[in-house]
Design a protein around this motif. Structure first.
Motif: not given
Length: 209
Positions: A55-63, A74-79, A82-88
């Motif tokens: 899948y095209n997954i969005s991964l954000r890592m914010t310090p 960290v937020e991961q979501a279907i790209f 992104q307003d509904k991440p499946y992992r926080v």
């Protein structure tokens, strides 16, 4: 039809343990390097176009919490969701010794309260240790193998998992300047894989810092 729940269950990237604590010493150059290359916005779009099993997954890592140590929200979501991440999660990155680094992971008790706050990182100043819960027994130990390249894994059968009938989970991770390779898998008590990618890990390419 893709088994989205089984695949996405395995994209945890850095499963970890230990407790949050204040930084007690100045970062080494290698630790600064690791934390710097980890942060940013990633996508697995290229891999998803080349192989429909991914899948095209969005991964954000914010310090966040820079005064306390090296923490990433960290937020991961279907790209396209992104307003509904499946992992926080919150990751803590620390140094064990001259050659080893540790990635730790924390879940959030009220994760919906923090979704999307990456746009205003100062909002995380209100996040406290009491808002998080440690995932025990699942740290990834990383080693620096070259400039801007770290690789590692969880211990053998040390990370418990009950997802989809699993008994334990394993994670293999490689971090480079602009990419993260993460292969997370769950196995039952007999060693049969029950979740996660089967052919190879997810390939995340950094879009921007």
């Amino acid at each position: 039809m893709k088994k989205i729940l089984l695949l996405l269950a395995g994209i945890s990237l850095f499963m970890g343990c230990k407790s949050a604590q204040n930084a007690t010493s100045k970062n080494s150059a290698a630790l600064n390097e690791l934390v710097s290359i980890m942060q940013g916005h990633y996508s697995s779009e290229k891999q998803s176009l080349e192989d429909k099993d991914y899948y095209n997954i969005s991964l954000r890592m914010t310090p966040i919490w820079k005064e306390k140590g090296n923490y990433l929200f960290v937020e991961q979501a279907i790209f396209d969701k992104q307003d509904k991440p499946y992992r926080v999660r919150v990751y803590k990155v620390s140094q064990r010794n001259d050659t080893e680094f540790i990635s730790e992971i924390y879940t959030l008790k009220n994760e919906k309260d923090w979704i999307g706050k990456w746009a205003i990182p100062e909002a995380y100043d209100k996040l406290t240790d009491a808002d998080m819960e440690l995932k025990q027994g699942c740290e990834v130990v990383l080693k620096r193998v070259a400039k801007n390249k770290f690789t590692g894994s969880t211990g053998d059968k040390t990370c418990p998992s009950e997802l989809r009938g699993a008994s334990f989970a394993n994670s293999k991770v490689t971090v480079t300047k602009n990419e993260i390779l993460s292969w997370d898998q769950g196995f039952d008590k007999d060693g049969k894989q029950v979740w996660g990618a089967t052919k190879a890990g997810y390939h995340f390419i950094k879009m921007k810092n």
